[in-house]
Design a protein around this motif. Structure first.
Motif: not given
Length: 80
Positions: A30-31, A33-35, A37-38
């Motif tokens: 989760l971490i 993939s969020t990074v 995407a950002a």
């Protein structure tokens, strides 16, 4: 007798069986993939930042001939 009728493990109810585990590996996925995407968002934004910051230099008429092209004669208001 079929092999799937023999239960050797713990019996779980339907709600418990449908829920996944919350472990450290899920948290890191989760971490990461969020990074990513950002990074993709800011990368796309930075590629277009020059276009977004530019100002249109020709926003008015340069010559009187060019300005006269867009002028229309005034006509009286028509009443019904």
């Amino acid at each position: 007798m079929p092999a799937d009728l023999e239960h050797h493990g713990p019996v779980l109810n339907a709600t418990r069986a449908r829920q996944g585990r919350w472990g450290k590996h899920v948290f890191w996925v989760l971490i990461v993939s969020t990074v990513l995407a950002a990074i993709a968002l800011f990368g796309a934004w930075s590629m277009r930042s020059g276009d977004l910051a530019s100002v249109e230099r020709n926003n008015g008429a340069k010559t009187t001939q060019e300005a006269e092209r867009y002028s229309t004669p005034q006509a009286p208001v028509k009443q019904n």
